[in-house]
Each structure stands twice: as structure tokens, then as C-alpha cells.
Design a protein around this motif. Structure first.
Motif, short mmCIF file in Angstrom:
data_model
loop_
_atom_site.label_atom_id
_atom_site.label_comp_id
_atom_site.label_asym_id
_atom_site.label_seq_id
_atom_site.Cartn_x
_atom_site.Cartn_y
_atom_site.Cartn_z
N ILE A 192 42.77 42.21 34.16
CA ILE A 192 42.15 42.94 35.05
C ILE A 192 40.95 43.60 34.42
N GLY A 224 42.23 46.14 39.77
CA GLY A 224 43.43 46.68 40.04
C GLY A 224 43.52 47.71 40.80
N ALA A 242 44.83 46.13 30.97
CA ALA A 242 43.47 46.11 31.61
C ALA A 242 42.38 46.45 30.76
N GLN A 282 41.20 49.06 36.14
CA GLN A 282 42.44 49.29 37.01
C GLN A 282 42.34 50.83 37.53
#
Ligand code: PGA
Length: 273
Positions: A132, A33, A201, A135
């Protein structure tokens, strides 16, 4: 929470780049991310250097950006210097310097015909790639994460959000004034991943530098969790957290001594490979 304090912006950028590079080495098809703004520029430069000089390979990396202004995007009809889209920023500051594949780059589309539908689809895309892995985040002077302005729910999802006056002022000074764009012409809305989206995430890497972030960093990391400072949601995060700060951004933290002690302990007792 690993809170890492470095004397200079260059040193903190190198540290952050190394966290990202380690993820890529460990999982070459990882999902990153990514964030825009002035804070991560040094880390992006260091990653580009690692790519050129050390062969760090981005060919299988997938990326999702946090946010984009509504009404802007990669608009090829616009004079280059007028295009203040985050898409352009990412291309200039990062993507064009590494071997990432175009089809692996996901960006919120500020020119989407139906922004609400786009936001729903963006969440789906993140799910489809398995979420993700890492991040990257900055923090706004008003405490925002991405464009989750004060008052955004801490379980919010990707959506259209109105920008605060503080954010408009910061953006004007950082980007628009130079480009000769008036305050009235600036976008007042953005597409942003929600706080709830960010909290899904697996790892978070948050960065901040400079004196002007010192108060808000202390509030976000050591103050109460509140939707008035959406970055304070980091305290609710269950995955791996690294916060990298320069000395100035860390200057109003109360527990600095403990954070440094913790880092030293960790270095001293790192299990050998
Ligand atoms: P900056 O912005 O990196 O330009 O300070 C950070 C943010 O608004 O999240």
C-alpha cells in the motif's frame, strides 16, 4: 510526523484530499488503503469534486479497505437502508462518484464462507500489488486503528476481531439507530487489517475531528505506545506520516505550538521546483 491542524472540518478534509490527490498524480496506479466512518467523508467528497472539476483520474488506482463487519457485505437481498456494510458505504460515499474500476477495488468480504482463509488471501493480495502506497486512517474513541481494538497486538495481521462495547455504542449512534436496527442485530465481529499490516504501508494519512477525539488523539500521538491504544503504533511507523486534525481534535495536544512552527518552517523552506 507532520501534524497539520486546521480550524474546521472542511479545511482538514481539503488538506487530506490534497495529500491523496498528490499521490495519485505522482503515481497514477498507486495503491490506496481506504477507511470508512464519518471522518473521511469530507475528504472523499473533495476527491469526487477534484475528479469532476479537475479531471483527477482514478482509472488505474487500486484500493484496499481496512475493515468490514462480519456477517454483512454487499447483500442485494437486503433492503437498501438496512445494509450497513462498509462496502455499501464506500460505494455510496466514494466509488460511485469517481472513475475507479470495479476490478481495482478490494474490500474485506464480511460474507466470506471461511473468514480466516479470506484474511490470509487478503494479505496475499496486498503483497501481490506491491503493498500500500498511502493508507488513510481514522481513530476510534477507544484508540483503535481499523478494528484493532484495545489489546490487539501491534504486529497483528488481517483477522477476525471482536468489537468492544465502546465501538458498538459509537456505531449504533452513528449508523444503526437511524436505520432502525437494534443493538442485538448489530454485528459484533469484524474483519480488520492488523496493526502490523497497516505499518507495512509506505505512507500513512491519519485524520481526526471533533472534541470527542481530543483525549484519544493526545494519547495516541504524545502518550506511550501501547496495545491499549492501537493507533499509538503510529509512533513506530518508519514511512511518511501526515496527521490532519481539526482544532477541536487537536485541543488536548501539548506540543501544538511546535507542530505549527514545523509546518510554517516547511512551507517557508520548500525547495523550489
Ligand atoms: P469515525 O470512526 O470516523 O466514524 O469517528 C473512526 C474509527 O472508528 O476509526
Amino acid at each position: 510526523m507532520n501534524i497539520i491542524i486546521r480550524d474546521t472540518y472542511e479545511e482538514m478534509s481539503k488538506y487530506a484530499a490534497e495529500v491523496i490527490a498528490s499521490m495519485i498524480r505522482e503515481k497514477p496506479d498507486c495503491v490506496l488503503g481506504l477507511a470508512t466512518g464519518s471522518t473521511p467523508v469530507g475528504a472523499y467528497r473533495e476527491l469526487a469534486r477534484m475528479h469532476k472539476e479537475e479531471g483527477l483520474d482514478f482509472s488505474r488506482v487500486r484500493t484496499f479497505n481496512l475493515d468490514e463487519y462480519l456477517g454483512v457485505g454487499l447483500d442485494m437481498t437486503m433492503p437498501y437502508e438496512m445494509d450497513q456494510s462498509y462496502a455499501r458505504f464506500m460505494y455510496e460515499e466514494f466509488f460511485k462518484h469517481v472513475n475507479i474500476k470495479k476490478e481495482n477495488i478490494f474490500l474485506p468480504d464480511g460474507l466470506a464462507e471461511d473468514p480466516d482463509e479470506f484474511c490470509r488471501a487478503y494479505e496475499e493480495q496486498i503483497k501481490r500489488v506491491g503493498g500500500i502506497d498511502l493508507q488513510l486512517l481514522g481513530i476510534g474513541c477507544d484508540g483503535h486503528w481499523a478494528f484493532n481494538e484495545p489489546g490487539s497486538s501491534l504486529t497483528s495481521r488481517t483477522r477476525v476481531e471482536a468489537l468492544t462495547k465502546q465501538t458498538l455504542d459509537d456505531n449504533y449512534e452513528s449508523f444503526y439507530r437511524k436505520a432502525g436496527i437494534s443493538r442485538d442485530q448489530m454485528p459484533h465481529y469484524a474483519i480488520t487489517m492488523g496493526v502490523g499490516t497497516i505499518l507495512e504501508a509506505r505512507n500513512i494519512l491519519m485524520m481526526a475531528n471533533g472534541k470527542k477525539k481530543a483525549t484519544v488523539i493526545a494519547k495516541a500521538l504524545e502518550g506511550p505506545v501501547t496495545s491499549q491504544i492501537t493507533a499509538s503504533a503510529i509512533q513506530l511507523f518508519g514511512g511518511g506520516i501526515t496527521v490532519v486534525l481539526d482544532r477541536e481534535a487537536a485541543s488536548e495536544l501539548k506540543n501544538t505550538e511546535h507542530y505549527m512552527h514545523r509546518e510554517n518552517l516547511k512551507n517557508a523552506f520548500q525547495p523550489s521546483e
